[in-house]
Design an enzyme around this catalytic site. Structure first.
Site, PDB file in Angstrom:
ATOM      1  N   SER A   1      -8.161   1.043   3.552  1.00 57.98           N
ATOM      2  CA  SER A   1      -8.590   0.574   2.233  1.00 57.98           C
ATOM      3  C   SER A   1      -9.805  -0.321   2.372  1.00 57.98           C
ATOM      4  O   SER A   1     -10.119  -0.801   3.466  1.00 57.98           O
ATOM      5  CB  SER A   1      -7.430  -0.225   1.632  1.00 57.98           C
TER       6      SER A   1
ATOM      7  N   ARG B   1       0.834  -1.192   0.000  1.00 54.75           N
ATOM      8  CA  ARG B   1       0.000   0.000   0.000  1.00 54.75           C
ATOM      9  C   ARG B   1       0.873   1.248   0.000  1.00 54.75           C
ATOM     10  O   ARG B   1       1.957   1.256   0.629  1.00 54.75           O
ATOM     11  CB  ARG B   1      -0.850  -0.035   1.270  1.00 54.75           C
TER      12      ARG B   1
ATOM     13  N   GLY C   1     -13.534  -1.459  -6.801  1.00 50.87           N
ATOM     14  CA  GLY C   1     -14.864  -0.881  -6.563  1.00 50.87           C
ATOM     15  C   GLY C   1     -14.999  -0.125  -5.264  1.00 50.87           C
ATOM     16  O   GLY C   1     -16.113   0.028  -4.766  1.00 50.87           O
ATOM     17  N   GLY C   2     -13.879   0.369  -4.676  1.00 50.83           N
ATOM     18  CA  GLY C   2     -13.981   1.139  -3.435  1.00 50.83           C
ATOM     19  C   GLY C   2     -14.758   0.327  -2.402  1.00 50.83           C
ATOM     20  O   GLY C   2     -14.564  -0.883  -2.280  1.00 50.83           O
TER      21      GLY C   2
ATOM     22  N   ASN D   1      -6.156   4.337  -6.942  1.00 49.83           N
ATOM     23  CA  ASN D   1      -7.327   4.927  -6.304  1.00 49.83           C
ATOM     24  C   ASN D   1      -8.271   5.482  -7.376  1.00 49.83           C
ATOM     25  O   ASN D   1      -9.146   4.779  -7.824  1.00 49.83           O
ATOM     26  CB  ASN D   1      -6.957   5.973  -5.250  1.00 49.83           C
TER      27      ASN D   1
ATOM     28  N   THR E   1      -4.085  -0.666  -7.227  1.00 51.01           N
ATOM     29  CA  THR E   1      -4.897   0.537  -7.421  1.00 51.01           C
ATOM     30  C   THR E   1      -4.062   1.799  -7.547  1.00 51.01           C
ATOM     31  O   THR E   1      -2.955   1.880  -7.015  1.00 51.01           O
ATOM     32  CB  THR E   1      -5.863   0.723  -6.224  1.00 51.01           C
TER      33      THR E   1
ATOM     34  N   ASP F   1      -7.772   8.322   0.457  1.00 52.38           N
ATOM     35  CA  ASP F   1      -8.353   7.269   1.297  1.00 52.38           C
ATOM     36  C   ASP F   1      -8.154   7.562   2.796  1.00 52.38           C
ATOM     37  O   ASP F   1      -8.669   6.842   3.640  1.00 52.38           O
ATOM     38  CB  ASP F   1      -7.731   5.899   0.964  1.00 52.38           C
TER      39      ASP F   1
ATOM     40  N   THR G   1      -9.187   0.841  -9.766  1.00 48.40           N
ATOM     41  CA  THR G   1      -8.461  -0.238  -9.115  1.00 48.40           C
ATOM     42  C   THR G   1      -8.643  -1.449 -10.007  1.00 48.40           C
ATOM     43  O   THR G   1      -9.577  -1.475 -10.813  1.00 48.40           O
ATOM     44  CB  THR G   1      -9.128  -0.521  -7.742  1.00 48.40           C
TER      45      THR G   1
HETATM   46  O1  DON Z   1      -8.065   1.163  -1.287  1.00 47.35           O
HETATM   47  C1  DON Z   1      -9.225   1.393  -1.538  1.00 47.35           C
HETATM   48  O2  DON Z   1     -10.158   0.930  -0.924  1.00 47.35           O
HETATM   49  C2  DON Z   1      -9.541   2.285  -2.733  1.00 47.35           C
HETATM   50  N1  DON Z   1      -8.420   3.131  -3.021  1.00 47.35           N
HETATM   51  C3  DON Z   1      -9.919   1.417  -3.886  1.00 47.35           C
HETATM   52  C4  DON Z   1     -10.498   2.210  -5.004  1.00 47.35           C
HETATM   53  C5  DON Z   1     -11.223   1.364  -5.965  1.00 47.35           C
HETATM   54  O3  DON Z   1     -11.400   0.194  -5.784  1.00 47.35           O
HETATM   55  C6  DON Z   1     -11.773   2.057  -7.132  1.00 47.35           C
HETATM   56  N2  DON Z   1     -12.274   1.103  -8.099  1.00 47.35           N
HETATM   57  N3  DON Z   1     -13.144   1.163  -8.852  1.00 47.35           N
END
Ligand code: DON
Length: 549
Positions: free
Chosen positions: A432, A94, A453-454, A381, A379, A403, A361
């Site tokens: 994350s 990370r 997908g956040g 981000n 990712t 984040d 990501t």
């Molecule tokens: O680490 C995380 O949770 C976010 N930076 C991930 C972002 C993400 O998955 C965006 N994707 N569509």
């Protein structure tokens, strides 16, 4: 399906690649589900050269840094859940906060956590790939670079996703992007046109020849620091030199006959899935008709309660994560008792709130016949991260700083409210949702799964595990099936856009749900079937490919 057409047309261009026979792909030796046919071509080349799952994972990481820079550039970070020779481990690569940042860094309006140099965290991808290879790789480090260098030097046909994601950022990019991702006069590449990245190939060769020193020191490091500082950032050469990966132990959970190996903090993913699995074990959503309103309601209520504790999590090097509370039978029992099948109920938040999350990501899952598996999420981000692209080598840089809890009390772009443990502190890793996961049964790996997908990563991974292992859907069906998402705050049930029947939506509204159509995470998974063969599948919500042997 568009993805299959893409796979076949790109396979024709690349000649070596196998056609996508079907989704899920099946194999007997080593299978991969990934976001791009170039990843599958890379995997097949490395497997044919005798590579193991770690070699395949590293080579795919390098290839995607060339072919999918919007989420997989070397300027990003990620996590890998690994199971090799029966032992499991977590590799945390990370991004971390630069030394010159602090808790109030984003109170200054000139520091954006989303765009420009101030949004950039210290990248972890190159260090992650090096560490993965050093611990588990079997082929020579140099061999893993061949596919990526071919794509960088000889070029590759860009995909529809590449064009749309690149065009979308045209107004936001730093000057470096126009030397690499656009033709003269800022003209964009159309899908199918061939892009070469000669400067990036030079940076990749430095990484190949000098390993850590080729990226974190020397001309590439200088280029990154100069480009970030020119865009208002504070990244320094010392920051890069000091970056290090962390090896961790997976978080473990039991769900029915399955053992889940989950991503621990600094991800919230494993903890939330562990709580959701406990609730699902007790409440058994599989009692209700598949894909009906009762099941969707219960999954939503389980998710909402599982996300409640997320505000209390952060990087364990800086924060004491209250697992004694969150995993206690009393806490879980209380959450369960507040679920009614008749109506949705909102709970009071746990004390403490706020932080951010974002939009780009990717993930790939790899498993072989012996149960060696790697589930790896990477990712930047946001789409192209900070939109800063280094001027000399064309390396896109993350905006992972978003984040962190950048503005306490304010929900982020995903409406996530996060806690004070996750404030910006030099060297800290932002919280994350990335949830690379491996599942075993009777000591044998049966699934490797993950998604971008956040916050929707967690709900997506949870529901695909549920549908595939507790509803007995084949992997592809489990991935494509409609999903719900609930992240505790706001008290809204997000439903997969255009995938649920109007009757289900009406029934959910009658139970008091505030419904909002939404996008979901994109899942990539490999599973061991009962006949001993492997199957791999990817989400039709985006580009992808599955293959191997
Ligand atoms: O680490 C995380 O949770 C976010 N930076 C991930 C972002 C993400 O998955 C965006 N994707 N569509």
């Amino acid at each position: 399906m568009i993805k299959k057409i893409l796979h076949i047309s790109v396979a024709a261009i690349c000649l070596q690649s196998q056609p996508g026979w079907a989704v899920p792909a099946e194999g007997h030796r080593l299978l991969v589900a990934a976001p791009s046919p170039y990843a599958i071509e890379t995997a097949e080349e490395i497997i044919s050269a005798g590579g193991n799952v770690a070699d395949v994972a590293v080579a795919i990481g390098l290839t995607l840094s060339v072919t999918s820079p919007y989420y997989a550039a070397l300027g990003g970070g990620g996590f890998a859940l690994i199971r090799m020779r029966g032992e499991s481990a977590v590799l945390d690569f990370r991004e971390t906060a630069p030394a010159k940042t602090h808790e109030n860094f984003y109170a200054d309006p000139k520091n954006s956590s989303i765009k420009g140099g101030s949004a950039v965290g210290i990248p972890g991808v190159p260090a992650g790939l090096i560490a993965l290879h050093e611990k588990y790789g079997s082929l020579k480090w140099q061999r893993l670079f061949k596919p990526a260098l071919k794509f960088a030097e000889q070029g590759f046909a860009v995909s529809g996703e590449w064009t749309s994601k690149t065009t979308r950022e045209q107004e936001h990019f730093s000057p470096g992007a126009f030397q690499v991702f656009f033709k003269a006069k800022k003209q964009t590449y159309k899908p199918g046109e061939v892009l070469k990245q000669k400067q990036l190939a030079q940076a990749i060769k430095l990484l190949r020849d000098k390993k850590r020193k080729g990226f974190y020191e020397g001309p590439v490091a200088q280029d990154l620091v100069k480009s970030v500082q020119a865009q208002g950032g504070v990244l320094s050469s010392e920051d890069l030199k000091n970056y290090s990966v962390v090896w961790r132990k997976p978080l473990e959970a039991q769900w029915g006959d399955y053992q889940l190996l989950l991503m621990p903090p600094p991800s919230s993913g494993g903890a939330v899935i562990k709580i959701a699995a406990s609730l699902a074990s007790m409440l058994k959503p599989e009692k209700y008709p598949a894909l009906g309103a009762e099941e969707a309601h219960l999954l939503g209520e389980i998710l909402s309660r599982s996300y409640r504790g997320r505000t209390r999590l952060a990087d364990p090097a800086f924060h004491n994560n209250p697992f004694d509370l969150l995993f206690s039978s009393k806490y879980i029992e209380d959450l369960k008792n507040k679920i009614s099948m008749k109506r949705t109920q909102s709970l009071a938040p746990l004390s403490d709130s706020t932080v951010k999350e974002s939009t780009q990501t990717t993930h790939y899952s790899i498993m072989d016949k012996d149960g060696n598996a790697i589930s790896l999420t990477v990712t930047l981000n946001g789409n192209y991260g900070s939109r800063v692209v280094s001027e000399k080598y064309g390396i896109a840089l993350n905006n992972e700083m978003d984040d962190f809890t950048t503005q306490p009390g304010k929900p982020n772009m995903y409406g996530l409210i996060q806690g004070s443990g996750n404030l910006v502190r030099p060297g800290q890793r932002p919280l994350s949702s990335m949830s690379p996961t491996i599942i075993t049964k009777d000591g044998k790996s049966v699934m490797a799964i993950g998604a971008p997908g956040g916050p929707r990563i967690i709900s997506s991974v949870f529901q695909v595990i549920y549908r595939s292992l507790f509803r007995n859907m084949d992997l592809d069906m489990a991935i494509q099936a409609p999903r719900v998402h609930h992240q505790f705050l706001p008290h809204t049930l997000y439903v997969d856009d255009q995938r649920w029947s109007p009757e289900v939506i009406t029934a959910l509204k009658k139970k008091g749900h505030k419904i909002e159509p939404s996008w979901m995470g994109r899942v990539y998974a490999v599973r061991l079937k009962s006949d001993g063969l492997l199957e791999a599948a990817f989400d039709a919500r985006g580009e992808g490919s599955a293959g191997g042997f």
